[in-house]
Design an enzyme around this catalytic site. Structure first.
Site, PDB file in Angstrom:
ATOM      1  N   GLY A  14       0.816  -1.210   0.000  1.00 33.32           N
ATOM      2  CA  GLY A  14       0.000   0.000   0.000  1.00 33.32           C
ATOM      3  C   GLY A  14       0.844   1.252   0.000  1.00 33.32           C
ATOM      4  O   GLY A  14       0.482   2.267   0.601  1.00 33.32           O
ATOM      5  N   ALA A  15       1.976   1.208  -0.703  1.00 33.86           N
ATOM      6  CA  ALA A  15       2.948   2.311  -0.667  1.00 33.86           C
ATOM      7  C   ALA A  15       2.847   3.235  -1.865  1.00 33.86           C
ATOM      8  O   ALA A  15       3.712   4.093  -2.055  1.00 33.86           O
ATOM      9  CB  ALA A  15       4.368   1.741  -0.581  1.00 33.86           C
ATOM     10  N   GLY A  18      -0.821   7.870   0.104  1.00 29.44           N
ATOM     11  CA  GLY A  18      -1.270   7.888   1.482  1.00 29.44           C
ATOM     12  C   GLY A  18      -0.165   7.659   2.487  1.00 29.44           C
ATOM     13  O   GLY A  18       0.989   8.034   2.278  1.00 29.44           O
ATOM     14  N   GLY A  20       1.267   4.914   3.366  1.00 29.26           N
ATOM     15  CA  GLY A  20       2.319   4.004   2.916  1.00 29.26           C
ATOM     16  C   GLY A  20       3.426   4.737   2.192  1.00 29.26           C
ATOM     17  O   GLY A  20       4.615   4.499   2.439  1.00 29.26           O
ATOM     18  N   SER A 135      -7.309  -0.562  12.467  1.00 29.57           N
ATOM     19  CA  SER A 135      -8.159   0.623  12.495  1.00 29.57           C
ATOM     20  C   SER A 135      -9.018   0.584  13.746  1.00 29.57           C
ATOM     21  O   SER A 135      -9.373  -0.496  14.227  1.00 29.57           O
ATOM     22  CB  SER A 135      -9.054   0.656  11.258  1.00 29.57           C
ATOM     23  OG  SER A 135     -10.076   1.621  11.399  1.00 29.57           O
ATOM     24  N   TYR A 161     -15.717  -3.626   6.526  1.00 27.72           N
ATOM     25  CA  TYR A 161     -14.368  -3.099   6.721  1.00 27.72           C
ATOM     26  C   TYR A 161     -13.906  -3.315   8.160  1.00 27.72           C
ATOM     27  O   TYR A 161     -12.768  -3.737   8.406  1.00 27.72           O
ATOM     28  CB  TYR A 161     -14.329  -1.613   6.364  1.00 27.72           C
ATOM     29  CG  TYR A 161     -13.001  -0.955   6.656  1.00 27.72           C
ATOM     30  CD1 TYR A 161     -11.891  -1.215   5.864  1.00 27.72           C
ATOM     31  CD2 TYR A 161     -12.854  -0.082   7.734  1.00 27.72           C
ATOM     32  CE1 TYR A 161     -10.662  -0.623   6.138  1.00 27.72           C
ATOM     33  CE2 TYR A 161     -11.635   0.513   8.007  1.00 27.72           C
ATOM     34  CZ  TYR A 161     -10.545   0.239   7.212  1.00 27.72           C
ATOM     35  OH  TYR A 161      -9.330   0.824   7.491  1.00 27.72           O
TER      36      TYR A 161
END
Length: 279
Positions: A14-15, A18, A20, A135, A161
């Site tokens: 996820g880089a 955002g 990441g 989260s 989620y």
């Protein structure tokens, strides 16, 4: 003075954008060799170009791409000191992937679990630290071992989620429980409510925060959201936080009852292995 991370290899999923991407930049600035993994080829290449490294592209909506990613990481990284499971997202309606799994569950939990399993021997030999982006939304989740896919339960983006991020938190704690046998330590964290592209296509309460100008005034910047990940990846002694959950920089923040159930953690692990054909 920031910890000098020269000689340390850090893999971040996820880089491409955002937190990441922000974490990748900061960890590279501290001397780490950062391997950025992302779904968007263009965005991930842009981040990798800033770092002077080659990107790895993988869409976690495809488990074949996760398997290919694992092969490429094993060829590229003789040692993996830190693996940050940071990829994920939320979708507004139930979608089923080519692998037959609900998309939110797969991209947030099943794909990272598979990647972890495929890299296990390398991570164990490296005595790696695993950092899982969870989260506070895990409190809205509920693990049903008979229906992880939400095929029978009513679908809502927030509930699904939250369940996936609850599974991530349980996964991190079960990894930590196994540290004496594997040498792999694990920690989970909530980055805060960050103003990235996450959640902008969702509906309901999530969209009120990410999809409105009023909601976005409450959001943190990506660098702020990345701060816990950077802090945890920079620790000289990762075992000092093994099995813990951070709400931003606050350790041992309250978590849901299911997240603290060791029997559920073992059962979830076994169920997940069976779903992925690992057992």
């Amino acid at each position: 003075m920031p910890e000098d991370l020269t000689g340390k290899t850090v893999v971040i999923t996820g880089a491409s954008a955002g937190i990441g991407a922000a974490a990748a930049r900061e960890l590279a600035a501290r001397g780490a060799t950062v391997v950025p993994v992302g779904r968007s080829a263009d965005k991930t290449r842009a981040v990798a170009g800033e770092l002077g490294v080659e990107p790895l592209i993988a869409d976690f909506a495809s488990l074949d791409q996760v398997r290919s990613l694992a092969d490429r990481l094993l060829r590229r990284c003789p040692v993996i000191d830190v693996l940050a499971h940071n990829a994920g997202g939320v979708v507004p309606r139930r979608e089923v992937t080519e692998d037959g799994f609900e998309l939110t569950l797969q991209s947030n939990y099943l794909a990272p679990f598979l990647l972890q399993a495929l890299l296990h021997e390398r991570l164990s030999a490296s005595r790696a630290q695993v950092i899982v982006t969870s989260s506070m939304g895990h409190r809205f989740g509920r693990i049903s071992l008979a229906d992880l896919n939400f095929a029978r339960r009513r679908f809502s983006s927030l509930r699904v989620y939250g369940s996936a991020k609850l599974a991530d938190l349980i996964f991190a704690r079960e990894l930590a429980r196994r540290t004496p046998e594997t040498g792999i330590s694990a920690v989970a964290f909530h980055p805060g409510t960050v103003g990235s592209s996450f959640g902008r296509d969702s509906r309901g309460p999530v969209s009120l925060v990410y999809g409105t100008s009023a909601g976005r005034t409450l959001l943190l910047g990506n660098e702020q959201g990345a701060a816990p990940l950077v802090h945890l990846a920079s620790l000289a002694d990762p075992l000092s936080v093994n099995g813990r959950y951070f709400h931003r920089m606050r350790a041992d923040a309250p978590t849901s009852k299911q997240s603290r159930d060791p029997a559920l953690a073992r059962d979830l692990w076994d169920t997940t292995e069976a779903m992925l054909g690992l057992s």
